[in-house]
Write a protein that holds these residues in place. Structure first.
Motif, short mmCIF file in Angstrom:
data_model
loop_
_atom_site.label_atom_id
_atom_site.label_comp_id
_atom_site.label_asym_id
_atom_site.label_seq_id
_atom_site.Cartn_x
_atom_site.Cartn_y
_atom_site.Cartn_z
N THR A 168 71.92 24.76 81.00
CA THR A 168 72.85 24.38 82.05
C THR A 168 72.05 24.00 83.28
O THR A 168 71.36 24.83 83.88
CB THR A 168 73.81 25.53 82.37
N LEU A 169 72.16 22.74 83.67
CA LEU A 169 71.33 22.21 84.75
C LEU A 169 71.77 22.77 86.10
O LEU A 169 72.96 22.87 86.40
CB LEU A 169 71.43 20.69 84.76
N ASN A 170 70.81 23.14 86.90
CA ASN A 170 71.05 23.58 88.28
C ASN A 170 70.18 22.72 89.20
O ASN A 170 68.98 22.95 89.31
CB ASN A 170 70.70 25.05 88.44
N PRO A 171 70.77 21.71 89.85
CA PRO A 171 69.95 20.80 90.68
C PRO A 171 69.17 21.51 91.78
O PRO A 171 68.15 21.00 92.23
CB PRO A 171 70.99 19.83 91.26
N GLN A 172 69.63 22.68 92.21
CA GLN A 172 68.92 23.38 93.28
C GLN A 172 67.54 23.83 92.85
O GLN A 172 66.59 23.79 93.62
CB GLN A 172 69.74 24.60 93.73
N ILE A 173 67.42 24.28 91.62
CA ILE A 173 66.14 24.82 91.16
C ILE A 173 65.45 23.90 90.16
O ILE A 173 64.24 24.00 89.94
CB ILE A 173 66.31 26.22 90.53
N ASP A 174 66.21 22.98 89.53
CA ASP A 174 65.61 22.11 88.52
C ASP A 174 65.06 20.82 89.10
O ASP A 174 64.29 20.13 88.44
CB ASP A 174 66.64 21.77 87.43
N ASN A 175 65.48 20.47 90.32
CA ASN A 175 64.93 19.26 90.93
C ASN A 175 63.44 19.45 91.19
O ASN A 175 63.01 20.45 91.76
CB ASN A 175 65.66 18.94 92.23
N GLU A 176 62.63 18.49 90.74
CA GLU A 176 61.17 18.49 90.83
C GLU A 176 60.54 19.55 89.94
O GLU A 176 59.39 19.96 90.17
CB GLU A 176 60.70 18.67 92.28
N ALA A 177 61.23 19.99 88.89
CA ALA A 177 60.64 20.90 87.91
C ALA A 177 59.89 20.08 86.86
O ALA A 177 60.36 19.04 86.41
CB ALA A 177 61.72 21.75 87.25
N LEU A 178 58.71 20.55 86.48
CA LEU A 178 57.85 19.86 85.52
C LEU A 178 58.07 20.43 84.13
O LEU A 178 57.84 21.62 83.89
CB LEU A 178 56.38 19.99 85.92
N PHE A 179 58.52 19.59 83.20
CA PHE A 179 58.70 19.99 81.81
C PHE A 179 57.72 19.21 80.94
O PHE A 179 57.52 18.01 81.14
CB PHE A 179 60.13 19.70 81.34
N SER A 180 57.11 19.91 80.01
CA SER A 180 56.16 19.27 79.09
C SER A 180 56.50 19.64 77.66
O SER A 180 56.97 20.75 77.38
CB SER A 180 54.73 19.69 79.42
N CYS A 181 56.27 18.69 76.79
CA CYS A 181 56.41 18.91 75.34
C CYS A 181 55.02 18.89 74.74
O CYS A 181 54.26 17.93 74.94
CB CYS A 181 57.29 17.82 74.72
#
Length: 436
Positions: A276-289
């Protein structure tokens, strides 16, 4: 006569390596032939790759023990200089000798080995599912990252990281039927933003509404958030762009992994990460596969940073639009790198677009043969992705077209008023001169 055949087992090899197949056999008879086969289609087809015919060539074995000279040991080798994925599969070594009792009888024996050819993945990419997608200020929505790994054999091990840390995700064997199966978090109504709820209601729940977290203990990270709530906060302090949704301290991730064989023998692996996306904390979060594979000396990886669009750059061509021109308004980019792909929506402020529609989707807005009535009209471009939304306005200035000739007559076909005045004046002067 006796004959024993054995083939040395092979460890897995990587595409491009050189491989040697070794067939060892021992006999006291006379050699007849050696044949190597590559077995395909489950053993129904055998393709010859090497043949040795002893009738046209002789072998001599240098044995230290001359008392057992008749007991000969042979080794037949087949070398594959650069193995390919198509070389993967079983191989057989067939040996034939003449019986010592009668030279007309042939004794046969065979051995087999499996060549396991591995291939490292050739590509890895991270995508966002269901893009472009809109942004919602008032309702949480699920977000899914898809990692596609191609060209590997066998299937690789795929996993996700956030800001360099491995993500512990709940396995999801089947795709969800609806949003409910993804277990989204309970959300308070917009007007019941937790920044406006008094401490007593935030802790105990409003009577008649029910506790948003019906558990014995408050979720981890929620207590500190409740303690920071004040009795009253001015409206100007509360951000309406990203309301403070009631979330657990750490999101719950769901992971799903699928594999699909490809015609060239490799496997395409797809891994999905949903939360569940939360723009407050997920904005500028780095995800890698990241991908681990036995043919790789170190993991492969592909990374993306979740970023909302900011500062769209809009261009208009031609820069000086005239009546009858075709005007193109285009979004060339942003002040930052945006992921996932934004959704673009064009509207005309206070009116409909030139074609009569209320809005237009796409990166470019085309106005065919603009009339003079569009001079000064304002156009709004809304760029949004699941992390945020931004608006940019541009004004259209339409100049008179010098290429359109202006006729001597007006729209009614009559001469202009000043021409008629000059004609009447000239006629009057003529009449006066004749009378004189």
């Amino acid at each position: 006569a006796y004959l024993t055949v054995s083939i040395e087992p092979l460890p897995p090899v990587v595409v491009g390596d050189a491989v040697t197949l070794k067939c060892n056999f021992q006999t006291d008879g006379k050699m007849r032939e050696i044949v190597w086969y590559r077995v395909t289609d489950g053993g129904t087809i055998k393709q010859k790759i090497f043949t040795f015919d002893a009738m046209f060539s002789t072998n001599f074995s240098q044995m230290e023990n001359y008392r057992k000279r008749e007991d000969l040991v042979y080794q037949s080798t087949v070398r594959l200089p650069e193995v390919r994925i198509s070389d993967n599969g079983p191989y057989e070594c067939h040996v034939g000798i003449y019986d010592r009792a009668t030279r007309e009888k042939v004794v046969l024996a065979s051995g087999n080995v499996f060549l396991n050819v591995m291939a490292p993945p050739t590509s890895i990419s991270v995508l966002a599912a269901d893009t472009p997608a809109p942004f919602s200020r008032y309702q949480a929505q699920n977000f899914t990252l898809v990692c596609v790994v191609s060209g590997g054999k066998p299937a690789p091990l795929v996993y996700f990281k956030r800001d360099g840390e491995p993500i512990e995700a709940t396995p999801l064997p089947e795709p969800p039927v609806g949003a409910g199966s993804w277990a989204p978090r309970n959300l308070l109504h917009r007007d019941l933003d937790d920044t406006k709820v008094p401490k007593s209601l935030a802790a105990d729940g409003e009577p008649g509404m029910g506790n948003p977290f019906p558990t014995a203990e408050s979720p981890r990270g929620l207590v500190a958030e409740q303690d920071s709530v004040t009795e009253s906060i001015p409206e100007t302090v509360v951000s309406r762009e990203f309301p403070r949704w009631v979330h657990m301290a750490e999101p719950i991730y769901y992971f799903r992994h699928t594999q699909a064989p490809v015609s060239d023998g490799t496997v395409e692996a797809r891994a999905t990460l949903t939360w569940t996306l939360n723009p407050q904390i997920d904005n500028e979060a780095l995800f890698s596969c990241e991908v681990k594979h036995p043919a790789l000396s170190m993991p492969m990886q592909s990374e993306v940073t979740l970023v909302a669009p900011k500062g769209p750059k809009i261009t208009m061509t031609p820069t000086r639009a005239h009546v009858g021109d075709t005007v193109r308004i285009l979004v060339q980019g942003f002040q930052n790198e945006v992921f996932p792909e934004p959704l673009f929506t064009w509207t005309r402020v206070g009116s409909r677009l030139l074609d009569g529609s209320a809005e237009h989707d796409g990166k470019e807005l085309v106005l065919e043969r603009v009339p003079a009535e569009l001079n000064g009209s304002m156009y709004r471009c809304t760029a949004q992705n699941p992390l945020g939304s931004t608006d940019t306005h541009t004004r259209l200035i339409v100049f008179e077209n010098p290429n359109i000739p202006r006729g001597p007559e007006d729209s009614n076909g009559s001469l202009p008023s000043h021409c008629g005045f000059r004609f009447v004046l000239a006629l009057t002067l003529t009449v006066i001169l004749e009378l004189t």
